[in-house]
Scaffold this motif. Sequence first.
Motif, mmCIF file in Angstrom:
data_model
loop_
_atom_site.group_PDB
_atom_site.id
_atom_site.type_symbol
_atom_site.label_atom_id
_atom_site.label_comp_id
_atom_site.label_asym_id
_atom_site.label_seq_id
_atom_site.Cartn_x
_atom_site.Cartn_y
_atom_site.Cartn_z
ATOM 1 N N ALA A 67 0.872 -1.165 0.000
ATOM 2 C CA ALA A 67 0.000 0.000 0.000
ATOM 3 C C ALA A 67 0.909 1.214 0.000
ATOM 4 O O ALA A 67 1.443 1.611 1.009
ATOM 5 N N PHE A 69 2.537 4.604 0.101
ATOM 6 C CA PHE A 69 2.310 5.963 0.581
ATOM 7 C C PHE A 69 3.286 6.913 -0.113
ATOM 8 O O PHE A 69 3.117 8.116 -0.064
ATOM 9 N N PHE A 145 3.481 -0.808 4.357
ATOM 10 C CA PHE A 145 2.829 0.490 4.296
ATOM 11 C C PHE A 145 3.594 1.507 5.148
ATOM 12 O O PHE A 145 3.913 2.610 4.699
ATOM 13 N N THR A 148 6.747 2.552 3.513
ATOM 14 C CA THR A 148 6.610 3.556 2.463
ATOM 15 C C THR A 148 6.366 4.935 3.059
ATOM 16 O O THR A 148 6.742 5.936 2.457
ATOM 17 N N TRP A 275 -5.158 7.912 -3.930
ATOM 18 C CA TRP A 275 -5.712 6.990 -2.924
ATOM 19 C C TRP A 275 -7.229 7.013 -2.946
ATOM 20 O O TRP A 275 -7.871 5.977 -2.805
ATOM 21 N N ILE B 128 -5.084 -2.187 6.863
ATOM 22 C CA ILE B 128 -4.776 -1.043 6.031
ATOM 23 C C ILE B 128 -6.020 -0.199 5.750
ATOM 24 O O ILE B 128 -5.945 1.017 5.640
ATOM 25 N N CYS B 132 -6.487 3.715 6.381
ATOM 26 C CA CYS B 132 -6.886 4.660 5.338
ATOM 27 C C CYS B 132 -8.069 5.486 5.802
ATOM 28 O O CYS B 132 -8.098 6.702 5.598
#
Lengths: 342, 341
Positions: A67, A69, A145, A148, A275, B128, B132
């Motif tokens: 994911a 970033f 994640f 990143t 995103w 995740i 988010c």
Amino acid sequence: MSNNIVSKFLNWMKSAAGFSITATIVIAVLASIASGPYLLVNTIVTGGMLALVATGLTLMLGVLNIAMFAHGEFFMIGSLTAYYVFTPISNYIGENPESFIAVIGPLIAMAGAAIVGAISGIVAEKLVFGPLRKRSTDNWVMNSFLLTVGLSMLLINLHQLIFGADFKGIVGYWTGMPVSIADVFISRDRAMAFVIAVIVVSLFWFFMTYTRTGMAIRAVSQDITGAQIVGIDIEKIVLLTISLACALSAVAGGSLLFMYPSYPTVGLEPLYLAWFVVILSGLGNILGAVAGAFMVALLKVITVEYIGAGWDFVVPSALIMLILIFKPSGIFGSDVRGALDK
Amino acid sequence: MDNTITSQQMNPFDKLLDKLCLTPVGLLGLVLLFALPYIPPFNQEYMLRWLIYCGFIAAMSVGFDLTAGYISIVNFGYAAVSGFGGYTSALLVINMGLSPWLAMAAGGITAGFMGLIIGMISLRLRGIFAACLSWFFGLAIMGLATKMVWLTRGPLGLRTPRLFETDSNAPFYFLMVILLFLIYLACKLIVRSKMGLAFQAIGQNMDAARASGINPVYYRVFNFTVSCAIAGILGGFYAHFYGILTPDVMHTSKTVEVLAVAYIGGRGSLWGGAVIAFPFIFIMEIVRSTLSNLPGLNLVIYSLVLILVMIYYPGGFSYFYDTHIRKPKNKVLRYFLNGRK
């Protein structure tokens, strides 16, 4: 037969995807009738570029389960490269305005951005993600994640440290009169940015759908073990994917240099929007990401038009939160989510 | 040390330490923190200012770790929630004339309410996706704070009255250390109770936790509420210490700063982030101020350390401490490091 097609179409209309696409088109048309066609033009140009960033992001999610970033930072790398490649070229063009470089120069800058983006993606994989993949035992999605996040901070501040925090922009790529379509004047740069986005996205789609390598990438995104069994070299696919994804983002950065001058945190806005697109359209869904990019672009343009500049984070993020709450797999759905949901 | 010693056999000092969730070395650290403003290099005002910032990040990382380390959900809007608490508190003081102390508490309560909302709407999501969602929530709050200019004066910043009417930073520093300790104590007591066990169960395997009769709804929402309330109180402190509040305090990079400290300190330890924040942030501030011709160098070091820790030593400082330092042969030293457990 035609009856069959009509009923299929009606069914598609009833699905979330069909409904939202139709709604987008209707809203776009209504808004441009109400306020002028420039809304539609803005939506299409923003959407085209957003599609580039978002497809890269969704590819990383689907294939590598990262994911990302730091995707906006590759946008930043692209715009920085394009700036440093294009500045000497534009000096040369200033001396010989008639030369052939005036047409092809901007393309060289964008190609440079793509190459540097791809290389930096590979470097990131070799230095950051590779070591983590070797050591990570569980919870890969969350750990990568957060990694990143660190990478994003590192790249932003390296930019500031090495190149300074000032705006590094250009006046424009292609000089000359704006193109006029249906009484709307579009600057050549915008028109070309959209053309480039269309070409790159369709090439990319063609590559993913019809070439053996593209199929291999999709196979890895569906099932890594299965892909390994049929003899796909995972290492190579991972490297290829990461360089492709980063190059896509860097091309977007390079070709939007006239709108977004390069500065350390230039990548944050494209990152947020990408995103939004990815959540809206479902993780790992490439064509969905293209459609979602135009939806988010429309949402942004309409918010800026009717509510005011600066609200373009509040309204889209509220909407995306609703999507996350009620339809976490995105409006186009995707099978990849299962892998991410650990 | 034998683990079979029951609480009746403990002497009152050890009992008190145990109640306060401290070990002798922890107590020494706390005393050191209180004595720091009197030790020569640290008794200057600008150093105290840095130390207060260290304490702020330390306390934030404790609250953050309650969510990230125990129920394994990274609250990416943490700084935004904290800023929300700060704004509530500042606006209450400015517009209603409330005392800053009460307003800080009110900031904590409203931020806790915010945490309740985030916890409720992120219930269906895991890992995740929850991160988010809280991130977008934070972005939305930050966008509101920037755009509601009539209320918050937007990017111009809100001038807020300070907690103490002095130019000295020392009272703020002592308050910060006390706050840090109280926050640590509250989190530690929650974690030590049956609830902490439930948190860990949910964090490791939600389905297994549910199967063994733990109601994830209650525990997750409770966790979010407490953690965000802590952020709100700290946001109030921030507002009434610096005297100016801009939407920048809500920025994602602030969350990342807290996250980095919490992870370098060690996930799921609570004290790790608090311990590591003081030397780490302090060194970063020194780097920032002495090498001001190289802007951003401190954040480069910062993110490099975060990346290296994430890859090569995911346990962080608390893991290092537990495996290498905590179990020495010497009995006295052992008591010193562990207390009489």
